[in-house]
Design a protein around this motif. Structure first.
Motif, mmCIF file in Angstrom:
data_model
loop_
_atom_site.group_PDB
_atom_site.id
_atom_site.type_symbol
_atom_site.label_atom_id
_atom_site.label_comp_id
_atom_site.label_asym_id
_atom_site.label_seq_id
_atom_site.Cartn_x
_atom_site.Cartn_y
_atom_site.Cartn_z
ATOM 1 N N ARG A 159 5.974 47.288 -6.543
ATOM 2 C CA ARG A 159 6.156 48.702 -6.233
ATOM 3 C C ARG A 159 7.002 49.395 -7.299
ATOM 4 N N ALA A 160 8.056 48.709 -7.761
ATOM 5 C CA ALA A 160 8.904 49.297 -8.793
ATOM 6 C C ALA A 160 8.102 49.543 -10.067
ATOM 7 N N MET A 161 7.259 48.589 -10.424
ATOM 8 C CA MET A 161 6.452 48.727 -11.632
ATOM 9 C C MET A 161 5.471 49.890 -11.489
ATOM 10 N N GLU A 162 4.835 49.989 -10.328
ATOM 11 C CA GLU A 162 3.885 51.079 -10.095
ATOM 12 C C GLU A 162 4.564 52.442 -10.183
ATOM 13 N N MET A 163 5.707 52.577 -9.506
ATOM 14 C CA MET A 163 6.414 53.846 -9.511
ATOM 15 C C MET A 163 6.886 54.219 -10.914
ATOM 16 N N ALA A 164 7.407 53.225 -11.659
ATOM 17 C CA ALA A 164 7.960 53.497 -12.983
ATOM 18 C C ALA A 164 6.876 53.773 -14.015
ATOM 19 N N LEU A 165 5.751 53.060 -13.934
ATOM 20 C CA LEU A 165 4.699 53.212 -14.937
ATOM 21 C C LEU A 165 3.815 54.430 -14.692
#
Length: 262
Positions: A159-165
């Motif tokens: 989720r962190a990767m999705e939100m950040a990218l």
């Protein structure tokens, strides 16, 4: 004390701090952090036992102010690491280490570093219309102010990767589903709900509450052995507090304990 960029109000040991730059969607500057630090010092000196953090107007915070504001703020420095080291990072660390609970009333969008500030609360109460946004990638930057850690530790790497990218908005409801937000309430009740929670905690066993928040934050990165050791140390301290003795007396007398935070 009068402030220029925030407001501070204390009622029954609960201090409510609001970023007061509604015309700039409560964008963050060094002056904002300086006034928040001063207000926190004053509230603790006056005996505050819980803090509510919110924003004025329709946003919680739009993140870092990217432009000069004509009120003493010259805009971002050429070296962005400097402003993080001097202002953002120390404030986030201080907020996490406070001896009293922090409740965030996310009254509207929490964007960029504003997202980190919102998620740094022990309990995050969000307005139904609010949203979270890691907008850094949209302007060629990376998450800062602890946003990477706060999102990844609460919602997981994917989720962190999705939100950040992708840099897309996440609704308050979706944020609650994945564990970033504690409660979602109607817009007009968000501050009252946060203050109610803070008032409840302010009446609680203050020493234990302070140790609990430090203990949970420590556990996020610690091994089981370290957690067990830390629990033992804290329980030993808690067992000698006046609040624990009061709880035992109240239990024996079949009444509600009256805690004094000692």
């Amino acid at each position: 004390m009068a402030y220029r960029f925030i407001t501070a109000d204390t009622v029954d040991a609960v201090t409510t701090l609001a970023i007061a730059r509604p015309d700039k969607l409560n964008a963050l500057t060094p002056n904002v952090f300086a006034e928040l630090n001063t207000a926190i010092d004053a509230s603790l000196d006056e005996g505050a036992r819980a803090i509510v953090l919110t924003g004025e107007g329709r946003a919680f915070s739009s993140g870092a102010d990217l432009m000069p504001d004509g009120a003493g703020y010259e805009g971002l420095p050429e070296d962005l690491g400097d402003i993080l080291e001097q202002h953002y990072n120390p404030f986030i660390l201080r907020l996490m280490a406070l001896p009293v609970p922090v409740i965030t009333a996310m009254n509207g969008p929490a964007v960029g570093a504003g997202l980190a500030l919102a998620l740094a609360g022990d309990v995050v109460v969000a307005a139904r219309s609010a949203y979270l946004l890691l907008a850094f990638v949209n302007i060629g930057l990376v998450p800062d102010a602890g946003a990477t850690w706060l999102v990844a530790r609460s919602a997981g790497r994917a989720r962190a990767m999705e939100m950040a990218l992708l840099g897309e908005k996440m609704t308050a409801a979706d944020a609650q589903t994945i564990g970033l937000v504690t409660r979602v309430v109607d817009d007009e009740t968000v501050l009252a709900e946060a203050q109610s929670i803070a008032a409840r905690l302010a009446k609680g066993a203050g020493k234990a509450i302070g140790m609990i928040r430090a203990q949970v934050n420590h556990a996020v990165d610690a091994s089981l052995v370290d957690v067990l050791t830390n629990e033992c140390v804290n329980q030993r301290k808690a067992g000698f507090t006046e609040d624990f003795r009061e709880a035992l007396a109240a239990f024996g007398e079949k009444r509600v304990p009256v805690f004094k935070g000692r």
